[in-house]
Design a protein around this motif. Structure first.
Motif, PDB file in Angstrom:
ATOM      1  N   UNK A 181       0.839  -1.199   0.000  1.00  0.00           N
ATOM      2  CA  UNK A 181       0.000   0.000   0.000  1.00  0.00           C
ATOM      3  C   UNK A 181       0.873   1.248   0.000  1.00  0.00           C
ATOM      4  N   UNK A 182       0.814   2.008  -1.083  1.00  0.00           N
ATOM      5  CA  UNK A 182       1.512   3.295  -1.147  1.00  0.00           C
ATOM      6  C   UNK A 182       0.604   4.346  -0.522  1.00  0.00           C
ATOM      7  N   UNK A 183       0.976   4.829   0.644  1.00  0.00           N
ATOM      8  CA  UNK A 183       0.123   5.746   1.386  1.00  0.00           C
ATOM      9  C   UNK A 183      -0.181   7.039   0.640  1.00  0.00           C
ATOM     10  N   UNK A 184      -1.368   7.600   0.943  1.00  0.00           N
ATOM     11  CA  UNK A 184      -1.832   8.868   0.366  1.00  0.00           C
ATOM     12  C   UNK A 184      -2.055   8.721  -1.144  1.00  0.00           C
ATOM     13  N   UNK A 214       7.603  15.095  -1.871  1.00  0.00           N
ATOM     14  CA  UNK A 214       6.167  14.916  -1.649  1.00  0.00           C
ATOM     15  C   UNK A 214       5.934  13.461  -1.268  1.00  0.00           C
ATOM     16  N   UNK A 215       5.337  13.263  -0.110  1.00  0.00           N
ATOM     17  CA  UNK A 215       5.219  11.907   0.427  1.00  0.00           C
ATOM     18  C   UNK A 215       4.521  10.941  -0.517  1.00  0.00           C
ATOM     19  N   UNK A 216       3.399  11.341  -1.096  1.00  0.00           N
ATOM     20  CA  UNK A 216       2.629  10.407  -1.923  1.00  0.00           C
ATOM     21  C   UNK A 216       3.462   9.866  -3.083  1.00  0.00           C
ATOM     22  N   UNK A 217       4.336  10.715  -3.643  1.00  0.00           N
ATOM     23  CA  UNK A 217       5.161  10.295  -4.781  1.00  0.00           C
ATOM     24  C   UNK A 217       6.267   9.336  -4.342  1.00  0.00           C
ATOM     25  N   UNK A 218       6.885   9.638  -3.209  1.00  0.00           N
ATOM     26  CA  UNK A 218       7.938   8.760  -2.678  1.00  0.00           C
ATOM     27  C   UNK A 218       7.352   7.401  -2.318  1.00  0.00           C
ATOM     28  N   UNK A 219       6.190   7.423  -1.673  1.00  0.00           N
ATOM     29  CA  UNK A 219       5.534   6.166  -1.284  1.00  0.00           C
ATOM     30  C   UNK A 219       5.284   5.274  -2.493  1.00  0.00           C
ATOM     31  N   UNK A 220       4.749   5.866  -3.557  1.00  0.00           N
ATOM     32  CA  UNK A 220       4.423   5.089  -4.753  1.00  0.00           C
ATOM     33  C   UNK A 220       5.684   4.581  -5.442  1.00  0.00           C
ATOM     34  N   UNK A 221       6.696   5.421  -5.509  1.00  0.00           N
ATOM     35  CA  UNK A 221       7.941   5.022  -6.162  1.00  0.00           C
ATOM     36  C   UNK A 221       8.578   3.824  -5.464  1.00  0.00           C
ATOM     37  N   UNK A 222       8.629   3.863  -4.134  1.00  0.00           N
ATOM     38  CA  UNK A 222       9.206   2.741  -3.379  1.00  0.00           C
ATOM     39  C   UNK A 222       8.304   1.511  -3.489  1.00  0.00           C
ATOM     40  N   UNK A 261       3.298   1.878   3.084  1.00  0.00           N
ATOM     41  CA  UNK A 261       4.514   2.696   3.035  1.00  0.00           C
ATOM     42  C   UNK A 261       4.180   4.176   3.197  1.00  0.00           C
ATOM     43  N   UNK A 262       4.924   4.839   4.079  1.00  0.00           N
ATOM     44  CA  UNK A 262       4.699   6.253   4.369  1.00  0.00           C
ATOM     45  C   UNK A 262       6.031   6.962   4.621  1.00  0.00           C
ATOM     46  N   UNK A 263       5.955   8.287   4.702  1.00  0.00           N
ATOM     47  CA  UNK A 263       7.094   9.102   5.129  1.00  0.00           C
ATOM     48  C   UNK A 263       6.672   9.903   6.355  1.00  0.00           C
ATOM     49  N   UNK A 264       7.604  10.107   7.249  1.00  0.00           N
ATOM     50  CA  UNK A 264       7.331  10.748   8.526  1.00  0.00           C
ATOM     51  C   UNK A 264       7.633  12.247   8.479  1.00  0.00           C
ATOM     52  N   UNK A 265       7.192  12.948   9.509  1.00  0.00           N
ATOM     53  CA  UNK A 265       7.491  14.377   9.633  1.00  0.00           C
ATOM     54  C   UNK A 265       7.358  14.778  11.097  1.00  0.00           C
ATOM     55  N   UNK A 266       8.362  15.493  11.598  1.00  0.00           N
ATOM     56  CA  UNK A 266       8.308  15.959  12.982  1.00  0.00           C
ATOM     57  C   UNK A 266       8.844  17.389  13.028  1.00  0.00           C
ATOM     58  N   UNK A 305      -7.110  -8.239   7.724  1.00  0.00           N
ATOM     59  CA  UNK A 305      -7.335  -9.561   8.299  1.00  0.00           C
ATOM     60  C   UNK A 305      -6.140 -10.491   8.095  1.00  0.00           C
ATOM     61  N   UNK A 306      -4.956  -9.918   8.087  1.00  0.00           N
ATOM     62  CA  UNK A 306      -3.725 -10.693   7.965  1.00  0.00           C
ATOM     63  C   UNK A 306      -2.625  -9.920   8.688  1.00  0.00           C
ATOM     64  N   UNK A 307      -1.464 -10.522   8.924  1.00  0.00           N
ATOM     65  CA  UNK A 307      -0.367  -9.764   9.530  1.00  0.00           C
ATOM     66  C   UNK A 307      -0.116  -8.483   8.734  1.00  0.00           C
ATOM     67  N   UNK A 308       0.078  -7.365   9.436  1.00  0.00           N
ATOM     68  CA  UNK A 308       0.187  -6.074   8.754  1.00  0.00           C
ATOM     69  C   UNK A 308       1.145  -5.150   9.491  1.00  0.00           C
ATOM     70  N   UNK A 309       1.888  -4.358   8.711  1.00  0.00           N
ATOM     71  CA  UNK A 309       2.768  -3.341   9.287  1.00  0.00           C
ATOM     72  C   UNK A 309       2.639  -2.051   8.485  1.00  0.00           C
ATOM     73  N   UNK A 310       2.985  -0.964   9.127  1.00  0.00           N
ATOM     74  CA  UNK A 310       3.074   0.335   8.456  1.00  0.00           C
ATOM     75  C   UNK A 310       4.498   0.842   8.634  1.00  0.00           C
ATOM     76  N   UNK A 311       5.157   1.145   7.518  1.00  0.00           N
ATOM     77  CA  UNK A 311       6.552   1.584   7.553  1.00  0.00           C
ATOM     78  C   UNK A 311       6.630   3.081   7.283  1.00  0.00           C
ATOM     79  N   UNK A 312       7.194   3.809   8.221  1.00  0.00           N
ATOM     80  CA  UNK A 312       7.547   5.216   8.009  1.00  0.00           C
ATOM     81  C   UNK A 312       9.001   5.207   7.544  1.00  0.00           C
ATOM     82  N   UNK A 313       9.213   5.447   6.255  1.00  0.00           N
ATOM     83  CA  UNK A 313      10.525   5.202   5.645  1.00  0.00           C
ATOM     84  C   UNK A 313      11.579   6.235   6.003  1.00  0.00           C
ATOM     85  N   UNK A 314      11.171   7.338   6.567  1.00  0.00           N
ATOM     86  CA  UNK A 314      12.121   8.373   6.954  1.00  0.00           C
ATOM     87  C   UNK A 314      11.389   9.678   7.213  1.00  0.00           C
ATOM     88  N   UNK A 315      12.123  10.656   7.728  1.00  0.00           N
ATOM     89  CA  UNK A 315      11.531  11.942   8.104  1.00  0.00           C
ATOM     90  C   UNK A 315      11.801  12.994   7.032  1.00  0.00           C
TER      91      UNK A 315
END
Length: 265
Positions: free
Chosen positions: A77-80, A93-101, A146-151, A206-216
């Motif tokens: 799942x490419x987030x956003x 832009x997070x949505x583009x990075x998510x899709x590319x990865x 897949x996502x990107x983080x921000x703080x 309904x299966x094992x699942x994770x969400x990855x924040x690939x970086x900030x």
């Protein structure tokens, strides 16, 4: 007179004892019946939630395992996407990075004979419910978002993080830790930790699942790395290794395995 009263009292006791015993037996039978009936209802309730059978309209039915080709299937799942750009930092832009990865991860996994289903393969709007519906309807063995983080309060903070639903989600936790371990072997990619978080896509798959924040993206250096094609390729390769390493530890494919205990993933 006293003897007569005592005789009547004894006779009454003799009559009442079997009546009391019968009442107790009936109450006991009713208790046992009610208890086991509720246990059956409880089991049926959990079965319905797990399989989607006879459940509410917000639960997506799981397709029959007999219709699946044998093998391991991953939903990526490419987030956003679309009008939802996610977090943005300059050209990053997070949505583009998510899709590319996500596309790179798909190619790597497929090269390893793992079936991959993308929730989106282009820049399109997609709700969280639609994403989990794709995963649940596919009978996949594993889901990764897949996502990107921000703080904004700490531009120096960097590193990949991996989330799973809760402390009881043992298989999801295994994948999260395996991905962190695989990525940490890279000299170029910084990692932080695997931890629990109740994100929608983790709670409703309904299966094992994770969400990855690939970086900030709030970290300038890391945001520039995430824009780099070679860095994305390396990141996708490490994530794929983490998935493959944990996959080999389990008894798969997931939906062909024993479901009797209905575990929390």
């Amino acid at each position: 007179m006293k003897r007569l009263m005592i005789a009547y009292l004894l006779r009454a006791i003799v009559i009442l004892i079997p009546i009391i015993m019968m009442i107790l037996m009936v109450c006991g039978c009713l208790y046992i019946y009610e208890r086991f009936t509720k246990e059956d209802e409880k089991v049926n309730k959990y079965t319905d939630i797990y399989t989607g059978r006879n459940a509410g309209s917000d639960v997506v039915p799981v397709a029959s395992a007999e219709n699946n080709a044998p093998g391991f299937c991953v939903v990526v799942d490419a987030g956003h996407g679309g009008s939802d750009g996610g977090t943005v930092s300059g050209k990053a832009v997070e949505k583009d990075i998510n899709l590319s990865v996500a596309l790179k991860l798909k190619a790597i996994l497929e090269n390893d004979n793992i079936e991959v289903i993308l929730t989106r393969s282009s820049d399109e709007n997609m709700s969280l419910a639609e994403r989990t519906s794709v995963a649940n309807a596919s009978n996949a063995d594993f889901f990764i978002s897949l996502h990107c983080n921000y703080y904004e309060k700490g531009a120096q903070i960097a590193g990949l993080e991996c989330y799973y639903n809760n402390s009881n989600a043992t298989e999801s936790k295994g994948y999260a830790e395996s991905i962190i371990n695989a990525v940490s072997l890279s000299e170029d990619i910084e990692t932080r930790y695997a931890k629990t978080e109740g994100y929608y896509v983790l709670r409703n798959t309904q299966m094992p699942a994770v969400l990855v924040e690939m970086g900030f993206l709030s970290n300038y250096s890391e945001s520039q790395k995430l824009l780099d094609d070679d860095y994305q390729e390396s990141l996708a390769q490490r994530i794929a290794e983490g998935i493959s390493n944990e996959m080999k530890e389990g008894d798969f494919p997931f939906y062909l395995s024993n479901r009797k205990n209905m575990p929390i993933y």
